[in-house]
Scaffold this motif. Structure first.
Motif, short mmCIF file in Angstrom:
data_model
loop_
_atom_site.label_atom_id
_atom_site.label_comp_id
_atom_site.label_asym_id
_atom_site.label_seq_id
_atom_site.Cartn_x
_atom_site.Cartn_y
_atom_site.Cartn_z
N ILE A 50 -8.31 26.31 -10.52
CA ILE A 50 -9.11 25.33 -11.24
C ILE A 50 -10.40 26.01 -11.68
O ILE A 50 -10.86 26.94 -11.03
CB ILE A 50 -9.38 24.06 -10.40
CG1 ILE A 50 -10.04 24.42 -9.07
CG2 ILE A 50 -8.09 23.28 -10.18
CD1 ILE A 50 -10.47 23.22 -8.24
N ALA A 54 -15.03 22.17 -11.85
CA ALA A 54 -13.93 21.20 -11.75
C ALA A 54 -14.25 20.21 -10.63
O ALA A 54 -14.72 20.59 -9.56
CB ALA A 54 -12.62 21.91 -11.45
N VAL A 55 -14.00 18.94 -10.90
CA VAL A 55 -14.17 17.88 -9.91
C VAL A 55 -12.77 17.31 -9.65
O VAL A 55 -12.21 16.62 -10.50
CB VAL A 55 -15.13 16.78 -10.40
CG1 VAL A 55 -15.29 15.70 -9.34
CG2 VAL A 55 -16.49 17.38 -10.79
N VAL A 56 -12.21 17.64 -8.50
CA VAL A 56 -10.85 17.21 -8.15
C VAL A 56 -10.89 15.75 -7.72
O VAL A 56 -11.70 15.37 -6.87
CB VAL A 56 -10.25 18.10 -7.05
CG1 VAL A 56 -8.89 17.57 -6.60
CG2 VAL A 56 -10.13 19.54 -7.55
N PRO A 125 -14.32 12.43 -4.69
CA PRO A 125 -14.02 13.63 -5.48
C PRO A 125 -14.74 14.87 -4.96
O PRO A 125 -15.85 14.78 -4.43
CB PRO A 125 -14.53 13.26 -6.88
CG PRO A 125 -14.47 11.77 -6.91
CD PRO A 125 -14.80 11.33 -5.51
N LYS A 127 -16.20 18.63 -5.95
CA LYS A 127 -16.60 19.54 -7.03
C LYS A 127 -16.56 20.98 -6.53
O LYS A 127 -16.96 21.28 -5.41
CB LYS A 127 -18.01 19.22 -7.50
CG LYS A 127 -18.47 20.15 -8.61
CD LYS A 127 -19.88 19.86 -9.05
CE LYS A 127 -20.31 20.87 -10.10
NZ LYS A 127 -21.71 20.68 -10.46
N VAL A 154 -2.83 19.25 -9.28
CA VAL A 154 -4.22 18.86 -9.02
C VAL A 154 -4.79 18.23 -10.30
O VAL A 154 -4.73 18.84 -11.37
CB VAL A 154 -5.07 20.08 -8.61
CG1 VAL A 154 -6.52 19.68 -8.39
CG2 VAL A 154 -4.50 20.75 -7.37
N TYR A 156 -8.16 16.88 -12.22
CA TYR A 156 -9.61 17.11 -12.14
C TYR A 156 -10.24 16.85 -13.50
O TYR A 156 -9.56 16.77 -14.51
CB TYR A 156 -9.91 18.54 -11.68
CG TYR A 156 -9.46 19.60 -12.66
CD1 TYR A 156 -10.34 20.09 -13.63
CD2 TYR A 156 -8.17 20.11 -12.63
CE1 TYR A 156 -9.94 21.06 -14.54
CE2 TYR A 156 -7.76 21.07 -13.54
CZ TYR A 156 -8.64 21.54 -14.49
OH TYR A 156 -8.24 22.49 -15.39
#
Length: 164
Positions: A50, A54-56, A125, A127, A154, A156
């Motif tokens: 990722i 990226a914020v999953v 979430p 990050k 995933v 994001y």
């Protein structure tokens, strides 16, 4: 047997990391690994990458029933250290011993189907402040079988200003 680190195509060095798009536009990172030998305790499967910022928000691990009979295989989903965020091998799911058995009304086929949890469940979430490899770590070997396909997905979005 000796534990190994095994890399799926989408986690390989030089594979492009998706990361373009509007802020908060949902993106997908996915990786599939065809496990050809019995999973050993300590094996790490590098599944996908990722991008920075990226914020999953969610995802899944799914695949074939990698351990038949009386299951012993223990798989976790997490991430490798990226120079900014410390490694957390079960940060997205500490699943314990995984049964691949069918469950009536929920999972009608013998397989693995696990929603990601870990920090997503406890803190919302997550990050990441640098490009990061998402990985699956084996904490116990498969008793019987141990071969088949394993996939991680995933979801994001990218937001350099996100904070929980």
């Amino acid at each position: 047997m000796v534990a190994e680190t095994l890399t799926a195509t989408r986690a390989a060095t030089g594979f492009p990391v998706a990361g373009e798009g509007l802020a908060a536009g949902l993106q997908v990172a996915t990786g599939t690994y065809e496990i050809a030998a019995n999973v050993e305790d300590g094996d790490i499967f590098e599944m996908c990458k990722i991008p920075n910022n990226a914020v999953v928000v969610m995802g899944w691990m799914y695949g074939d029933d990698l351990d038949t009979g009386i299951e012993t295989i223990d798989l976790d989903v997490g991430w490798a250290a990226n120079g900014t965020d410390a490694a957390d091998p079960d940060g997205l799911g500490n699943f314990g011993v995984i049964t691949g058995d069918a469950v009536t009304g929920i999972k009608p086929e013998a397989s693995i189907w696990m929603p990601l949890g870990g920090v997503l469940r406890t803190g919302g979430p997550k990050k990441f402040s640098a490009e990061t490899t998402i990985q699956v770590k084996a904490n116990a070997a498969a008793a019987t079988g141990g071969t088949g396909t394993l996939t991680v997905v995933v979801l994001y979005f990218i937001d350099p200003n996100f904070s929980v």
